[in-house]
Design an enzyme around this catalytic site. Structure first.
Site, PDB file in Angstrom:
ATOM      1  N   ASN A   1      34.521 -84.597  43.243  1.00 47.47           N
ATOM      2  CA  ASN A   1      35.095 -85.301  44.387  1.00 47.47           C
ATOM      3  C   ASN A   1      36.544 -84.897  44.600  1.00 47.47           C
ATOM      4  OD1 ASN A   1      32.679 -86.476  44.713  1.00 47.47           O
ATOM      5  ND2 ASN A   1      33.238 -88.447  43.818  1.00 47.47           N
TER       6      ASN A   1
ATOM      7  N   PRO B   1      20.108 -92.609  43.254  1.00 51.49           N
ATOM      8  CA  PRO B   1      18.959 -93.310  43.848  1.00 51.49           C
ATOM      9  C   PRO B   1      17.859 -92.367  44.322  1.00 51.49           C
ATOM     10  CG  PRO B   1      20.873 -93.434  45.313  1.00 51.49           C
ATOM     11  CD  PRO B   1      21.341 -92.792  44.036  1.00 51.49           C
TER      12      PRO B   1
ATOM     13  N   TYR C   1      39.776 -82.706  58.252  1.00 54.06           N
ATOM     14  CA  TYR C   1      40.325 -83.136  56.955  1.00 54.06           C
ATOM     15  C   TYR C   1      41.189 -84.378  57.095  1.00 54.06           C
ATOM     16  CZ  TYR C   1      38.228 -79.649  54.080  1.00 54.06           C
ATOM     17  OH  TYR C   1      37.294 -78.931  53.393  1.00 54.06           O
TER      18      TYR C   1
ATOM     19  N   ALA D   1      25.528 -95.818  41.980  1.00 54.19           N
ATOM     20  CA  ALA D   1      26.641 -95.821  41.019  1.00 54.19           C
ATOM     21  C   ALA D   1      27.184 -97.233  40.816  1.00 54.19           C
ATOM     22  CB  ALA D   1      27.745 -94.894  41.530  1.00 54.19           C
TER      23      ALA D   1
ATOM     24  N   CYS E   1      57.203 -69.962  55.010  1.00 55.61           N
ATOM     25  CA  CYS E   1      56.707 -68.788  55.749  1.00 55.61           C
ATOM     26  C   CYS E   1      56.134 -69.128  57.120  1.00 55.61           C
ATOM     27  CB  CYS E   1      55.659 -68.057  54.913  1.00 55.61           C
ATOM     28  SG  CYS E   1      54.040 -68.848  54.918  1.00 55.61           S
TER      29      CYS E   1
ATOM     30  N   HIS F   1      36.675 -79.306  42.290  1.00 59.38           N
ATOM     31  CA  HIS F   1      36.781 -78.853  43.685  1.00 59.38           C
ATOM     32  C   HIS F   1      38.122 -79.205  44.318  1.00 59.38           C
ATOM     33  CE1 HIS F   1      32.102 -78.687  43.874  1.00 59.38           C
ATOM     34  NE2 HIS F   1      32.630 -77.624  43.314  1.00 59.38           N
TER      35      HIS F   1
HETATM   36  N1  NAD Z   1      34.194 -88.298  48.064  1.00 59.82           N
HETATM   37  C1  NAD Z   1      34.407 -86.976  48.032  1.00 59.82           C
HETATM   38  O1  NAD Z   1      35.360 -86.486  47.446  1.00 59.82           O
HETATM   39  C2  NAD Z   1      33.416 -86.060  48.717  1.00 59.82           C
HETATM   40  C3  NAD Z   1      32.637 -86.506  49.792  1.00 59.82           C
HETATM   41  C4  NAD Z   1      31.743 -85.603  50.399  1.00 59.82           C
HETATM   42  C5  NAD Z   1      31.649 -84.304  49.906  1.00 59.82           C
HETATM   43  N2  NAD Z   1      32.411 -83.910  48.854  1.00 59.82           N
HETATM   44  C6  NAD Z   1      32.292 -82.516  48.362  1.00 59.82           C
HETATM   45  O2  NAD Z   1      31.068 -81.994  48.789  1.00 59.82           O
HETATM   46  C7  NAD Z   1      30.327 -81.315  47.793  1.00 59.82           C
HETATM   47  C8  NAD Z   1      28.943 -81.964  47.812  1.00 59.82           C
HETATM   48  O3  NAD Z   1      28.264 -81.973  46.593  1.00 59.82           O
HETATM   49  P1  NAD Z   1      27.823 -83.323  45.855  1.00 59.82           P
HETATM   50  O4  NAD Z   1      26.670 -82.980  44.997  1.00 59.82           O
HETATM   51  O5  NAD Z   1      29.020 -83.949  45.253  1.00 59.82           O
HETATM   52  O6  NAD Z   1      27.356 -84.306  46.997  1.00 59.82           O
HETATM   53  P2  NAD Z   1      26.148 -84.212  48.036  1.00 59.82           P
HETATM   54  O7  NAD Z   1      26.675 -84.791  49.319  1.00 59.82           O
HETATM   55  O8  NAD Z   1      25.529 -82.888  48.040  1.00 59.82           O
HETATM   56  O9  NAD Z   1      25.062 -85.203  47.417  1.00 59.82           O
HETATM   57  C9  NAD Z   1      25.317 -86.565  47.266  1.00 59.82           C
HETATM   58  C10 NAD Z   1      24.361 -87.124  46.240  1.00 59.82           C
HETATM   59  O10 NAD Z   1      24.726 -88.487  46.024  1.00 59.82           O
HETATM   60  C11 NAD Z   1      23.556 -89.268  45.966  1.00 59.82           C
HETATM   61  N3  NAD Z   1      23.944 -90.631  46.341  1.00 59.82           N
HETATM   62  C12 NAD Z   1      24.063 -91.167  47.579  1.00 59.82           C
HETATM   63  N4  NAD Z   1      24.485 -92.431  47.488  1.00 59.82           N
HETATM   64  C13 NAD Z   1      24.648 -92.708  46.169  1.00 59.82           C
HETATM   65  C14 NAD Z   1      25.084 -93.840  45.448  1.00 59.82           C
HETATM   66  N5  NAD Z   1      25.442 -94.965  46.084  1.00 59.82           N
HETATM   67  N6  NAD Z   1      25.153 -93.779  44.096  1.00 59.82           N
HETATM   68  C15 NAD Z   1      24.790 -92.641  43.437  1.00 59.82           C
HETATM   69  N7  NAD Z   1      24.367 -91.530  44.085  1.00 59.82           N
HETATM   70  C16 NAD Z   1      24.311 -91.557  45.421  1.00 59.82           C
HETATM   71  C17 NAD Z   1      22.588 -88.607  46.932  1.00 59.82           C
HETATM   72  O11 NAD Z   1      21.245 -88.958  46.600  1.00 59.82           O
HETATM   73  C18 NAD Z   1      22.889 -87.130  46.666  1.00 59.82           C
HETATM   74  O12 NAD Z   1      22.096 -86.647  45.606  1.00 59.82           O
HETATM   75  C19 NAD Z   1      31.108 -81.497  46.530  1.00 59.82           C
HETATM   76  O13 NAD Z   1      31.616 -80.271  46.222  1.00 59.82           O
HETATM   77  C20 NAD Z   1      32.279 -82.421  46.859  1.00 59.82           C
HETATM   78  O14 NAD Z   1      33.493 -81.823  46.481  1.00 59.82           O
HETATM   79  C21 NAD Z   1      33.295 -84.772  48.263  1.00 59.82           C
HETATM   80 ZN    ZN Z   2      53.852 -70.468  53.288  1.00 61.42          ZN
END
Ligand code: NAD
Ligand code: ZN
Length: 254
Positions: A107, A225, A72, A242, A161, A124
């Site tokens: 995210n 994509p 993390y 995006a 704690c 999340h």
């Molecule tokens: N930045 C963050 O906060 C982060 C990073 C990694 C994982 N997570 C966590 O992991 C879990 C994963 O699930 P998820 O569905 O969010 O992600 P995922 O990792 O499962 O999927 C990512 C998706 O993003 C798409 N992608 C890749 N590059 C892209 C771009 N440039 N523009 C648009 N789309 C693009 C991929 O095709 C894929 O479908 C979530 O719960 C999230 O909380 C968060």
């Molecule tokens: Zn505590």
């Protein structure tokens, strides 16, 4: 279903302009072009041989909190060093221009906020909202040295704690925070248009939000994509990243 790049930009912009309420649902792909790796993309790092699904759990923390905390801290460091991209900024601009845009994100980073958006729901949680694993007390003390590449870092101790301080994210197998989930489902039910950006649609219950919006009459547009588990239920599919699509959408809308 419409997949022509030029047609889709103006079709989606028209939908945005006509919609009374827009809900934007973002996933890890939203932050990929800021350099924050997705869970399911390819990544080249010292952590690439670890499976996020096995680190992001309470059992993993109980088994080896120092390993989980080091992972993390690595993720927190990436986010701290990353900057919002043109897509994050376009969403913030859209919300200033449009009468009603709700932003629901999976995210755990803060790139939407740093681009100027108000996030209605972090379903999340947030990486930086630290709390005690044992007693739940919020922690706002020092974070220590972020630059270490160590693969094991003991978590800070709770001042109340002595328990380990964990990140404020929802781990696999944990319930979503009620207030965030209520705000997310409310936004999904009430919107006329949902934009689903950068999510694989594999993590539930968040992956059910587009279907909920659709059942309540919304048009659903996927911006990604790659094909996803949600593509089949989208009214429009925009195969772009995006940072490409969202500024294009802003430019094409009124
Ligand atoms: N930045 C963050 O906060 C982060 C990073 C990694 C994982 N997570 C966590 O992991 C879990 C994963 O699930 P998820 O569905 O969010 O992600 P995922 O990792 O499962 O999927 C990512 C998706 O993003 C798409 N992608 C890749 N590059 C892209 C771009 N440039 N523009 C648009 N789309 C693009 C991929 O095709 C894929 O479908 C979530 O719960 C999230 O909380 C968060
Ligand atoms: Zn505590």
């Amino acid at each position: 279903m419409d997949t022509m790049p030029d047609a889709i930009a103006s079709a989606v912009a028209r939908r945005v302009d006509e919609a009374g309420r827009v809900c934007v649902l973002t996933g890890a792909g939203m932050s990929a072009e800021s350099g924050v790796p997705t869970f399911r993309g390819t990544q080249d790092s010292l952590w690439s041989r670890f499976d996020p699904m096995r680190l992001a759990t309470a059992d993993a923390w109980r088994a080896d909190a120092s390993l989980v905390w080091a992972w993390y801290r690595w993720r927190m460091r990436i986010v701290r060093q990353a900057q919002p991209h043109a897509g994050h900024r376009a969403l913030a601009a859209l919300a200033r221009r449009h009468p009603c845009v709700s932003l629901v994100t999976q995210n755990v980073d803060d790139l939407h906020e740093r681009a100027g958006s108000t996030v209605n729901a972090h379903v999340h949680g947030s990486l930086f909202a630290l709390r005690c694993f044992d007693c739940g007390l919020a922690y706002d003390g020092p974070l220590g040295d972020f630059l270490s590449d160590a693969q094991r870092v003991p978590p800070m101790a709770c001042p109340a704690c002595g328990g380990g301080i964990r990140p404020g994210v929802v781990w696999f197998g944990e319930a979503l925070p009620d207030d965030a989930w209520d705000a997310a489902t409310d936004a999904a039910r009430r919107c006329d248009l949902m934009l689903v950006v950068g999510t694989s649609g594999l993590v539930h219950p968040a992956a059910g939000l587009p279907a909920l919006a659709r059942r309540h009459g919304a048009t659903v547009v996927e911006i990604n994509p790659e094909p996803t588990a949600l593509s089949g239920e989208a009214d429009h599919v925009w195969r772009a990243t995006a940072a490409e699509a969202l500024p294009g959408l802003l430019a094409a809308s009124a």
